[in-house]
Design a protein around this motif. Structure first.
Motif, PDB file in Angstrom:
ATOM      1  N   ALA A 166       0.821  -1.221   0.000  1.00  0.00           N
ATOM      2  CA  ALA A 166       0.000   0.000   0.000  1.00  0.00           C
ATOM      3  C   ALA A 166       0.847   1.260   0.000  1.00  0.00           C
ATOM      4  N   VAL A 167       2.050   1.179   0.546  1.00  0.00           N
ATOM      5  CA  VAL A 167       2.930   2.352   0.632  1.00  0.00           C
ATOM      6  C   VAL A 167       3.563   2.716  -0.707  1.00  0.00           C
ATOM      7  N   LEU A 168       3.397   1.893  -1.717  1.00  0.00           N
ATOM      8  CA  LEU A 168       4.039   2.150  -2.997  1.00  0.00           C
ATOM      9  C   LEU A 168       3.491   3.389  -3.704  1.00  0.00           C
ATOM     10  N   ARG A 169       2.260   3.722  -3.440  1.00  0.00           N
ATOM     11  CA  ARG A 169       1.644   4.882  -4.104  1.00  0.00           C
ATOM     12  C   ARG A 169       1.733   6.119  -3.219  1.00  0.00           C
ATOM     13  N   ASP A 170       2.167   7.219  -3.843  1.00  0.00           N
ATOM     14  CA  ASP A 170       2.271   8.496  -3.131  1.00  0.00           C
ATOM     15  C   ASP A 170       0.954   8.882  -2.476  1.00  0.00           C
ATOM     16  N   ASP A 171      -0.152   8.702  -3.202  1.00  0.00           N
ATOM     17  CA  ASP A 171      -1.464   9.083  -2.668  1.00  0.00           C
ATOM     18  C   ASP A 171      -1.796   8.316  -1.387  1.00  0.00           C
ATOM     19  N   ASN A 172      -1.470   7.043  -1.359  1.00  0.00           N
ATOM     20  CA  ASN A 172      -1.746   6.244  -0.153  1.00  0.00           C
ATOM     21  C   ASN A 172      -0.900   6.725   1.026  1.00  0.00           C
ATOM     22  N   ARG A 173       0.371   7.012   0.759  1.00  0.00           N
ATOM     23  CA  ARG A 173       1.243   7.490   1.833  1.00  0.00           C
ATOM     24  C   ARG A 173       0.731   8.823   2.378  1.00  0.00           C
ATOM     25  N   SER A 174       0.381   9.737   1.484  1.00  0.00           N
ATOM     26  CA  SER A 174      -0.145  11.041   1.908  1.00  0.00           C
ATOM     27  C   SER A 174      -1.434  10.884   2.705  1.00  0.00           C
ATOM     28  N   MET A 200      -0.633   9.527   6.264  1.00  0.00           N
ATOM     29  CA  MET A 200       0.052  10.511   7.109  1.00  0.00           C
ATOM     30  C   MET A 200      -0.868  11.669   7.500  1.00  0.00           C
ATOM     31  N   SER A 201      -1.812  12.027   6.635  1.00  0.00           N
ATOM     32  CA  SER A 201      -2.684  13.163   6.941  1.00  0.00           C
ATOM     33  C   SER A 201      -3.915  12.778   7.750  1.00  0.00           C
ATOM     34  N   LYS A 202      -4.360  11.536   7.630  1.00  0.00           N
ATOM     35  CA  LYS A 202      -5.622  11.144   8.254  1.00  0.00           C
ATOM     36  C   LYS A 202      -5.470  10.414   9.585  1.00  0.00           C
ATOM     37  N   GLY A 203      -4.290   9.852   9.856  1.00  0.00           N
ATOM     38  CA  GLY A 203      -4.188   9.039  11.064  1.00  0.00           C
ATOM     39  C   GLY A 203      -2.775   8.872  11.571  1.00  0.00           C
ATOM     40  N   THR A 204      -2.650   7.960  12.483  1.00  0.00           N
ATOM     41  CA  THR A 204      -1.353   7.585  13.022  1.00  0.00           C
ATOM     42  C   THR A 204      -0.919   6.293  12.343  1.00  0.00           C
ATOM     43  N   VAL A 205       0.338   6.232  11.921  1.00  0.00           N
ATOM     44  CA  VAL A 205       0.831   5.080  11.175  1.00  0.00           C
ATOM     45  C   VAL A 205       1.849   4.320  12.021  1.00  0.00           C
ATOM     46  N   VAL A 206       1.614   3.028  12.159  1.00  0.00           N
ATOM     47  CA  VAL A 206       2.508   2.158  12.913  1.00  0.00           C
ATOM     48  C   VAL A 206       3.123   1.145  11.947  1.00  0.00           C
ATOM     49  N   TYR A 207       4.442   1.114  11.908  1.00  0.00           N
ATOM     50  CA  TYR A 207       5.182   0.155  11.076  1.00  0.00           C
ATOM     51  C   TYR A 207       5.479  -1.072  11.924  1.00  0.00           C
ATOM     52  N   LEU A 208       4.904  -2.207  11.537  1.00  0.00           N
ATOM     53  CA  LEU A 208       5.188  -3.472  12.205  1.00  0.00           C
ATOM     54  C   LEU A 208       6.366  -4.117  11.483  1.00  0.00           C
ATOM     55  N   CYS A 209       7.499  -4.134  12.155  1.00  0.00           N
ATOM     56  CA  CYS A 209       8.746  -4.623  11.571  1.00  0.00           C
ATOM     57  C   CYS A 209       8.902  -6.121  11.842  1.00  0.00           C
ATOM     58  N   THR A 210       9.428  -6.817  10.873  1.00  0.00           N
ATOM     59  CA  THR A 210       9.759  -8.223  11.054  1.00  0.00           C
ATOM     60  C   THR A 210      10.917  -8.581  10.131  1.00  0.00           C
ATOM     61  N   SER A 211      11.667  -9.586  10.513  1.00  0.00           N
ATOM     62  CA  SER A 211      12.828 -10.005   9.718  1.00  0.00           C
ATOM     63  C   SER A 211      12.383 -10.823   8.509  1.00  0.00           C
ATOM     64  N   ILE A 212      13.261 -10.914   7.533  1.00  0.00           N
ATOM     65  CA  ILE A 212      12.992 -11.737   6.353  1.00  0.00           C
ATOM     66  C   ILE A 212      12.780 -13.192   6.776  1.00  0.00           C
ATOM     67  N   GLU A 213      13.597 -13.662   7.702  1.00  0.00           N
ATOM     68  CA  GLU A 213      13.481 -15.052   8.156  1.00  0.00           C
ATOM     69  C   GLU A 213      12.103 -15.328   8.760  1.00  0.00           C
ATOM     70  N   GLU A 214      11.615 -14.389   9.542  1.00  0.00           N
ATOM     71  CA  GLU A 214      10.295 -14.543  10.157  1.00  0.00           C
ATOM     72  C   GLU A 214       9.202 -14.464   9.090  1.00  0.00           C
ATOM     73  N   GLN A 215       9.363 -13.590   8.119  1.00  0.00           N
ATOM     74  CA  GLN A 215       8.402 -13.510   7.020  1.00  0.00           C
ATOM     75  C   GLN A 215       8.324 -14.843   6.277  1.00  0.00           C
ATOM     76  N   VAL A 216       9.484 -15.422   5.981  1.00  0.00           N
ATOM     77  CA  VAL A 216       9.516 -16.708   5.278  1.00  0.00           C
ATOM     78  C   VAL A 216       8.768 -17.760   6.104  1.00  0.00           C
ATOM     79  N   ARG A 217       9.041 -17.791   7.402  1.00  0.00           N
ATOM     80  CA  ARG A 217       8.390 -18.775   8.268  1.00  0.00           C
ATOM     81  C   ARG A 217       6.877 -18.568   8.292  1.00  0.00           C
TER      82      ARG A 217
END
Length: 176
Positions: free
Chosen positions: A84-92, A95-112
């Motif tokens: 969803a972050v790939l489009r400028d409009d979505n990012r804007s 950022m303008s309408k709410g609070t954004v939380v980035y849930l981080c995870t490692s590649i290894e965990e993603q694969v699992r």
């Protein structure tokens, strides 16, 4: 917390956006929307079908429209798709309408976490780990750009992540 009535969860596949989002919405007494599920319910077909018939661009068009619609409703936790972050409009919008939380995870965990999931079109061709690495290299700078807060989900229960987020919201510290 900016625009406390909308919390967007961003991050890669397998970060826990849907699970954590549902729990967070319950904890905050807000509605929960999973953008991918909303697209499937309204279109009557699954995401892989949309990718097959309309390509990624067609799916991204649907995703942007759904994000705009849900953002107008307010009072919600919104689980976005990994791209969803790939489009400028979505990012804007986020950022303008709410609070954004980035849930981080490692590649290894993603694969699992995604290894048995056949509903992820971008992982159905080639080497899934290589695909996840490529996607992370492309998308992580965008996750960081929009995020008011980042939180690691590796080796943590969804409930523990939600407890941390709720505590930060109650302390007014989510933007740190």
């Amino acid at each position: 917390m900016r625009k406390a009535d909308l919390v967007y969860l961003v991050g890669p596949m397998g970060a826990g956006k849907s699970t954590i989002g549902r729990l967070l919405a319950d904890s905050l007494g807000l509605a929960f929307y999973d953008i991918d599920r909303e697209i499937e319910e309204r279109s009557g077909v699954d995401i892989p079908w949309i990718f097959d018939m309309e390509g990624e661009e067609g799916f991204r068009d649907r995703e942007s429209l759904m994000m705009q619609e849900i953002s107008e409703l307010g009072g919600a936790v919104v689980s976005t798709g990994g791209g969803a972050v790939l489009r400028d409009d979505n990012r804007s919008l986020m950022m303008s309408k709410g609070t954004v939380v980035y849930l981080c995870t490692s590649i290894e965990e993603q694969v699992r976490r995604t290894s048995k999931d056949r509903k992820r079109p971008l992982l159905q061709k080639g080497n899934p780990e290589e695909t996840l690495r490529r996607l992370m290299a492309e998308r992580e700078p965008l996750y960081l750009q929009v995020a008011d807060h980042s939180i690691a989900t590796d080796h943590r229960s969804p409930k523990a992540v939600v407890q941390e987020l709720v505590a930060k919201i109650e302390d007014g510290d989510l933007n740190s």
